[in-house]
Design a protein around this motif. Structure first.
Motif, PDB file in Angstrom:
ATOM      1  N   GLY A  18       0.796  -1.718   0.270  1.00 60.66           N
ATOM      2  CA  GLY A  18       0.430  -0.543   0.216  1.00 60.66           C
ATOM      3  C   GLY A  18       1.187   0.939  -0.120  1.00 60.66           C
ATOM      4  N   ARG A  19       0.382   1.855  -1.085  1.00 63.97           N
ATOM      5  CA  ARG A  19       1.104   3.239  -0.755  1.00 63.97           C
ATOM      6  C   ARG A  19       0.411   4.524  -0.204  1.00 63.97           C
ATOM      7  N   SER A  20       1.126   5.610   0.430  1.00 63.19           N
ATOM      8  CA  SER A  20       0.534   6.283   1.252  1.00 63.19           C
ATOM      9  C   SER A  20      -0.340   7.385   0.007  1.00 63.19           C
ATOM     10  N   SER A  21      -1.974   7.399   0.875  1.00 60.97           N
ATOM     11  CA  SER A  21      -2.566   8.653   0.334  1.00 60.97           C
ATOM     12  C   SER A  21      -1.888   9.774  -0.034  1.00 60.97           C
ATOM     13  N   GLU A  22      -1.608  10.160   1.595  1.00 60.16           N
ATOM     14  CA  GLU A  22      -0.748  11.449   1.327  1.00 60.16           C
ATOM     15  C   GLU A  22       0.087  12.433   0.310  1.00 60.16           C
ATOM     16  N   ILE A  29       5.736   5.513  -2.667  1.00 61.86           N
ATOM     17  CA  ILE A  29       5.726   6.414  -0.388  1.00 61.86           C
ATOM     18  C   ILE A  29       5.341   5.316  -0.015  1.00 61.86           C
ATOM     19  N   PRO A  30       5.647   4.440   0.571  1.00 63.32           N
ATOM     20  CA  PRO A  30       4.974   2.854   1.234  1.00 63.32           C
ATOM     21  C   PRO A  30       4.578   3.553   2.344  1.00 63.32           C
ATOM     22  N   SER A 160      14.220  -0.134   5.028  1.00 65.53           N
ATOM     23  CA  SER A 160      13.647   1.127   4.002  1.00 65.53           C
ATOM     24  C   SER A 160      12.703   1.556   4.619  1.00 65.53           C
ATOM     25  N   TYR A 161      12.723   3.184   4.894  1.00 64.66           N
ATOM     26  CA  TYR A 161      11.892   3.842   6.184  1.00 64.66           C
ATOM     27  C   TYR A 161      11.075   4.657   4.645  1.00 64.66           C
TER      28      TYR A 161
END
Ligand code: PMV
Length: 335
Positions: A18-22, A29-30, A160-161
């Motif tokens: 899932g990717r960050s929705s922001e 961006i995870p 991974s950050y």
């Protein structure tokens, strides 16, 4: 300006799903930090690596790429260009490229071919463009192709950050391959391309009610597993990796639309690993976005597990692996 590189695939102990929705979804961006082991296949013909050659030339009319014999088109070519374009900009070069890439293992079957592919591509392209970038900076560009790929830049174990911006969403090495005494046996259930790629699957993660739980658990598990890797604590590494995998598949199964990556053979192997562990043979499993299973063990138990897993119904073949080397430039070109 022709350069080649190889990179190995990696298996995530703490999964990115899932990717960050922001953020712009194209930035990949995870939603959570992830932790992985770079893999080196122990079969002479399957080292789980991608070999890529890229050449830039002012006379090429367009960018082109061939991956495992198939010309890359549409989304496939777009993802390759997404990595090469920022490198071209940094090098202030506008030449088009020709790229050829070969995997020594099945593509898009849950064995992380995109990871080794994008890591090898970025290494080769940066070298061809004579850019001297740190692996941390390169990792942010590799992430644009695929969120799991930056981890394949590193030998051994990588972290991974999630980060909050393109620059802070980077990957670093935890330690080299020797630190944690571990092996994995991949039980191959199906080598066909999966119907829903992880690239598409990420988009549905937020529809699962378990997603929030997975993200908060993963945050805490990533810290604990990093410490356990550094302390060579296999029991903690294996049990956290297995639990994290189950959380990811719980999210996949309960997403809208649901994603069922497991086959009957997958369940048989899960049960076999569970039974062997109860009998005292310490082993754990983890599964990516596909039906194939990675069984994690200590080296001394590998032969016994290879035998047990290869005779389990539904297992087509097994690929033993050890922690491997990171992406590197090599002198052998594919064209
Ligand atoms: O990097 P992607 O988009 O192929 O996603 C990887 C997803 C998993 O393999 C399931 C988990 C991971 O972190 O490798």
């Amino acid at each position: 300006m022709k350069t080649s590189a190889i990179a190995h695939s990696n298996i995530a102990f703490i999964k990115y799903w899932g990717r960050s929705s922001e953020h712009d979804p194209e930035l990949n961006i995870p939603m959570n930090d992830s932790v992985s082991m770079t893999k080196d296949g122990l079969l002479p013909d399957i080292r789980l690596k991608t070999h890529t050659t890229i050449e830039f030339c002012a006379s090429f009319a367009q960018d082109s790429a061939v991956v495992n014999g198939d010309p890359a088109e549409g989304r496939g070519l777009e993802r390759i260009v997404k990595i090469v374009d920022p490198l071209r900009r940094l090098a202030r070069i506008n030449d088009r490229f020709r790229m050829l890439s070969i995997n020594d293992f099945p593509t898009q079957a849950g064995l992380a071919s995109s990871a080794s592919g994008f890591a090898a591509l970025a290494m080769a392209a940066a070298a061809a463009l004579k850019l001297e970038l740190s692996k941390e900076v390169l990792s942010t560009l590799v992430r644009l192709g695929s969120g799991s790929a930056p981890r394949s830049l590193y030998s051994g174990f990588a972290y991974s950050y999630r980060g909050t911006t393109h620059e802070t969403s980077f990957t670093e090495q935890i330690c080299g391959p020797e630190k944690l005494n571990i092996r994995a046996i991949i039980a191959v259930i199906d080598e066909e391309k999966k119907k829903v790629t992880s690239d598409d699957g990420h988009a549905f993660s937020g529809t699962s009610p378990f997603n929030v739980i997975r993200i908060s658990e993963s945050r805490e598990q990533a810290q604990r597993i990093r410490k356990a890797i550094l302390e060579d604590d296999f029991s903690i590494v294996g049990s956290i990796a297995e639990q994290n995998c189950k959380l990811m598949h719980a999210v996949m199964i309960t997403a809208q639309p649901p994603l069922y990556y497991w086959d009957a053979g997958t369940i048989r192997v899960i049960k076999k690993i569970d039974a062997l562990r109860r009998e005292g043979l310490e082993c754990y499993f983890t599964i990516d976005a596909g039906p194939n299973i990675h069984c994690l063990c200590r080296p001394e138990n590998m032969e016994m597990l290879k035998e047990q897993l290869s005779k389990t119904e539904g297992v087509k073949r097994i690929i033993p692996v050890k922690p491997g080397e990171g992406a590197r430039v090599i002198q052998e070109h594919l064209f």
